[in-house]
Scaffold this motif. Structure first.
Motif, short mmCIF file in Angstrom:
data_model
loop_
_atom_site.label_atom_id
_atom_site.label_comp_id
_atom_site.label_asym_id
_atom_site.label_seq_id
_atom_site.Cartn_x
_atom_site.Cartn_y
_atom_site.Cartn_z
N ARG A 133 0.86 -1.17 0.00
CA ARG A 133 0.00 0.00 0.00
C ARG A 133 0.90 1.23 0.00
O ARG A 133 1.65 1.47 0.94
CB ARG A 133 -0.88 -0.02 1.25
N VAL A 134 0.87 1.98 -1.10
CA VAL A 134 1.68 3.19 -1.19
C VAL A 134 0.74 4.37 -1.09
O VAL A 134 0.07 4.71 -2.06
CB VAL A 134 2.48 3.23 -2.51
N GLY A 135 0.66 4.97 0.09
CA GLY A 135 -0.22 6.12 0.27
C GLY A 135 -1.65 5.82 -0.15
O GLY A 135 -2.27 6.61 -0.84
N GLY A 136 -2.17 4.67 0.23
CA GLY A 136 -3.55 4.35 -0.02
C GLY A 136 -3.79 3.58 -1.31
O GLY A 136 -4.86 3.02 -1.51
N VAL A 137 -2.80 3.56 -2.22
CA VAL A 137 -2.96 2.83 -3.47
C VAL A 137 -2.12 1.56 -3.40
O VAL A 137 -0.99 1.59 -2.92
CB VAL A 137 -2.47 3.68 -4.67
N HIS A 168 3.92 6.85 7.41
CA HIS A 168 3.23 7.55 6.34
C HIS A 168 3.17 6.70 5.07
O HIS A 168 2.12 6.57 4.45
CB HIS A 168 3.90 8.88 6.03
N ALA A 169 4.32 6.13 4.68
CA ALA A 169 4.38 5.44 3.38
C ALA A 169 3.70 4.07 3.44
O ALA A 169 3.32 3.53 2.41
CB ALA A 169 5.83 5.29 2.94
N GLY A 170 3.58 3.49 4.63
CA GLY A 170 2.93 2.19 4.75
C GLY A 170 3.78 1.05 4.26
O GLY A 170 3.31 -0.06 4.11
N GLU A 174 11.42 1.73 -2.79
CA GLU A 174 10.63 2.02 -3.98
C GLU A 174 9.29 2.63 -3.59
O GLU A 174 8.83 3.58 -4.22
CB GLU A 174 10.44 0.72 -4.76
N ALA A 175 8.68 2.06 -2.54
CA ALA A 175 7.37 2.57 -2.11
C ALA A 175 7.50 3.98 -1.56
O ALA A 175 6.67 4.86 -1.85
CB ALA A 175 6.76 1.64 -1.07
N VAL A 176 8.55 4.22 -0.76
CA VAL A 176 8.75 5.56 -0.19
C VAL A 176 8.99 6.56 -1.32
O VAL A 176 8.43 7.67 -1.33
CB VAL A 176 9.93 5.56 0.81
N ALA A 177 9.83 6.15 -2.30
CA ALA A 177 10.12 7.04 -3.43
C ALA A 177 8.85 7.35 -4.21
O ALA A 177 8.61 8.49 -4.61
CB ALA A 177 11.17 6.40 -4.33
N LEU A 183 6.00 12.72 7.72
CA LEU A 183 6.93 12.21 6.70
C LEU A 183 8.16 13.09 6.62
O LEU A 183 9.30 12.61 6.62
CB LEU A 183 6.21 12.13 5.34
N GLY A 184 7.94 14.42 6.58
CA GLY A 184 9.07 15.36 6.52
C GLY A 184 9.97 15.19 7.73
O GLY A 184 11.19 15.13 7.63
N LEU A 185 9.33 15.11 8.91
CA LEU A 185 10.07 14.94 10.16
C LEU A 185 10.87 13.64 10.12
O LEU A 185 12.04 13.60 10.52
CB LEU A 185 9.07 14.92 11.32
N GLY A 186 10.22 12.59 9.62
CA GLY A 186 10.90 11.30 9.53
C GLY A 186 12.14 11.39 8.66
O GLY A 186 13.22 10.93 9.03
N LEU A 187 12.00 12.04 7.49
CA LEU A 187 13.14 12.15 6.58
C LEU A 187 14.26 12.96 7.21
O LEU A 187 15.43 12.61 7.10
CB LEU A 187 12.69 12.79 5.26
N VAL A 188 13.89 14.06 7.90
CA VAL A 188 14.92 14.88 8.53
C VAL A 188 15.63 14.09 9.63
O VAL A 188 16.85 14.17 9.79
CB VAL A 188 14.31 16.19 9.08
N LEU A 189 14.87 13.28 10.38
CA LEU A 189 15.49 12.49 11.45
C LEU A 189 16.44 11.43 10.87
O LEU A 189 17.49 11.16 11.45
CB LEU A 189 14.43 11.82 12.31
#
Lengths: 189, 516
Positions: free
Chosen positions: B77-81, B203-205, B210-213, B225-231
């Motif tokens: 599941r990538v953002g609901g899809v 967030h990305a599930g 590949e799914a995160v991208a 998601l932004g916070l996660g990437l910065v961390l």
């Protein structure tokens, strides 16, 4: 509804115990609160139907790791030297500042996630055990059933999909054992 | 990309053959400690490890196919899809082969320069080589990871081995202090990294790159998601030693056994940067976190702190620590250029090429310098201060020349490899329109020249310290080999930079291709 109540109850218990564990000055009291926290966490896993992980949580954390902690505390006899000395004003200032910042970021992030509907995404509910049994009338034992949250389901994931991290973790453990021996054993010759 | 394609799972263990050889050599090194008499352990374990790495390098360059190993494609599941994505796997491509080659060469030089050190130790030879091999294995593995879980576990393999290695001389208070400091700071960084991974997963599930991208490419963003990437970035900056997460470097570099310091400065730093490159191809997208200003500020601060901090240092290992922070600054500038290119949607090979070239050049240079440091300190009773270096020219012309070349390369003087590495980074910055950063980088070169010249002056224009046992320094065969290889590498990469640059370019192209 009942599961939600239980989840909030046990989650709250884990959170409260975690707070008490870091705020107690007596290390033994801290360790005991940590045990309570582990139990609360294990209970939330069970509420989420991850029975195996819940059981492991109690066996490994509340059992093995806590015993190790208590051993260290007792051997070092830390009760005599409770955390003395007050934190400096500057340390307190930055501590409070960091906590406040964390709170603000958390609230903003949660609000944002709520606005985007991320908190109420449709999640496929796990099939109930009774339904699985009904769907597999030929099965003679529980092992044959595709049950979620069991040791079988975890093993399936761990030894097929996540086999690389699993094997790498075993090298980490070997290295950790080597390190523990080399750094602590009194005489090696 | 919808669930129509079904890709069969790949076992493909031949793609991981070099890693399997390195792991097996690590186990063999432990056994040498158990089977052999005490007098032969140092040479036997060191030699076993060296041969293992050499075989792995040959296998890597001749018989390692490209492609996925241990891969699983599944609907995620990538953002609901629901999409069919690569959930997990290990990718052997030109990028990972370049990195693994660099790591193996680094490891071989490391073992050669450690040999003298191992012989002086009274215990734990097999353990030290095994831990070093496992740590190198971790750096090799990070080059091909395709999901956040493997990413985390492989990075921890490097870090946890390094904690033990830094504290290895447990009777030396400096070494224990270094180990403890590294452990505490490292544990905090690990916690932040893991929190970041959890937010991204939330967030990305999916844990798959590949799914995160795909989630990010669709322009989906949330604070979490932004916070996660910065961390995740913060966790990696700790490993690289970027300001403000650099505080552990000087003390740990000074206190750790010198071969371990050499490992931390080269291979361990490379692990962080390789992951930053992979992470960058995924995370640097328009409309999300303001990467370019964040990275530009961090890179500038790192460069300034490293260059200015190195000025007054009187201990060579501490100076190498600050100089290492400075080099991390240049590498982070390369990452900034990459972020700028990725966000603008320009497919630019320049920044990753520069970073990859820099990593190999810096590894060769740093290892040569540390090989000399091991010998000079060994001949001066463990003294790392300036007085051990006085009159090195008279005590051992060979070592003095090797150190001179290494310092010139670190400073970035042509025709050494360090010059072209810096040049490529600055060129990438100018190409991406980040000219002020390029000027700053050029300015830092001048500061660097000064503090490296201070040490050259000690070596060439001062008399040996009469208080120390200032006789000629014996250079054993293993160190001689390491120094000759290092010098050939440093000068060779500078004078004949073409093949190395092409190789780095191919690796960079492969890195960018996986992201698309």
């Amino acid at each position: 509804m009942a599961t939600q109540v239980l989840y909030i109850l046990f989650g709250g218990m884990a959170l409260g115990a975690a707070l008490l564990a870091v705020t107690r000055k007596n290390p033994v009291a801290s360790a005991i609160w940590l045990v309570v926290m582990f139990f609360g966490l294990a209970a939330t896993y069970v509420v989420m139907e991850a029975f195996f992980v819940g059981a492991i949580q109690i066996l490994v954390y509340a059992g093995a790791i806590m015993v190790l902690f208590l051993f260290v505390i007792m051997l070092l006899d830390l009760r005599q030297q409770m955390l003395e000395g007050k934190p400096t004003t500057r340390l307190r200032f930055f501590g409070v500042l960091a906590a406040l910042l964390f709170l603000v970021v958390g609230v903003v992030a949660l609000g944002d996630a709520k606005d985007r509907g991320l908190l109420h995404r449709a999640v496929t509910p796990l099939p109930r055990e009774a339904d699985i049994v009904a769907a597999n009338p030929d099965a003679t034992s529980l092992v044959d059933l595709p049950l979620d949250g069991t040791a079988g389901a975890i093993a399936d994931e761990m030894f097929t999909r996540w086999v690389l991290p699993f094997e790498v973790a075993s090298v980490i453990l070997l290295g950790a054992i080597l390190g523990a021996v080399i750094l602590t054993k009194r005489r090696l010759t | 990309m919808l669930a129509a394609t079904s890709v069969p799972p790949q076992l493909g263990l031949d793609r991981l053959l070099p890693e399997l050889i390195v792991a097996g050599t690590g186990f063999a090194a432990i056994v040498t400690e158990l089977l052999l008499p005490a007098g032969r352990r140092a040479v036997a374990s060191g030699l076993t490890a060296f041969l293992g790495l050499a075989i792995a390098l040959i296998v890597l360059l001749t018989a390692t196919p490209t492609g996925l190993a241990l891969s699983v494609h599944a609907p995620a599941r990538v953002g609901g899809v629901v999409q069919d994505v690569l959930v997990t796997g290990w990718l052997s491509d030109a990028f990972s082969i370049y990195v693994r080659g660099t790591v193996l060469v680094t490891g071989m030089l490391l073992l050669l320069l450690s040999m003298r050190y191992l012989q002086r130790m009274d215990r734990g030879h097999g353990e030290m080589t095994a831990l070093l091999l496992f740590a190198l294995l971790g750096v090799m593995l990070v080059s091909g990871v395709q999901d956040l879980l493997s990413f985390f576990v492989c990075l921890e393999l490097v870090t946890i081995m390094a904690y033990v290695l830094a504290a290895f001389r447990r009777n030396d208070s400096r070494s224990t202090e270094a180990g403890l400091k590294y452990l505490v700071v490292g544990a905090v960084s690990t916690a932040l990294l893991l929190l970041g991974i959890a937010f991204v997963y939330g967030h990305a599930g999916s844990l798959s790159f590949e799914a995160v991208a795909a989630t990010l490419a669709r322009g989906e963003m949330s604070v979490f998601l932004g916070l996660g990437l910065v961390l995740v970035l913060v966790g990696l900056l700790f490993k690289v030693g970027g300001v403000p997460f650099h505080v552990w470097i000087p003390d740990v570099y000074q206190g750790a056994p010198t071969p371990v310091t050499a490992f931390l400065a080269t291979a361990s730093k490379a692990a962080g940067l390789v992951l930053l490159l992979r992470f960058g191809t995924i995370a640097f997208v328009a409309g999300g976190v303001a990467w370019v200003p964040i990275l530009a500020v961090i890179a500038t601060a790192t460069l300034l702190f490293g260059s200015l901090g190195a000025l007054g240092q009187r201990n060579i290992k501490r100076m190498m620590g600050y100089s290492g922070i400075g080099h991390a600054g240049y590498l982070l500038m390369g990452i900034t250029a990459m972020a700028s290119a990725e966000i603008a949607g320009r497919a630019a090979d320049g920044p990753p090429t520069a970073i990859l070239f820099y990593l190999l050049a810096y590894a060769l240079t740093g290892l040569t310098a540390f090989a000399v440091i091991v010998l000079v300190a060994g001949a001066s009773g463990g003294e790392h201060g300036g007085r051990a270096w006085r009159g090195l020219w008279k005590r051992s012309p060979f070592l003095a020349v090797a150190m001179l070349l290494a310092l010139l390369s670190l400073a970035g003087v042509p025709p050494m490899s360090g010059f072209f590495a810096k040049f490529l980074v600055l060129k990438a910055l100018v190409d991406q329109g980040l000219t002020p950063l390029a000027f700053l980088g050029a300015g830092a070169v001048i500061v660097g020249l000064y503090f490296y010249f201070v040490w050259m002056k000690e070596m060439y224009f001062k008399e040996p310290d009469p208080e120390l046992d200032a006789g000629p320094i014996h250079v054993p065969l293993s160190s001689r080999l390491a120094l000759i290889a290092g010098m050939i590498g440093m000068v060779g990469m500078g004078v004949f930079m073409g093949p190395f640059h092409t190789w780095a370019e191919q690796a960079a192209a492969a890195l960018l291709a996986t992201a698309r």
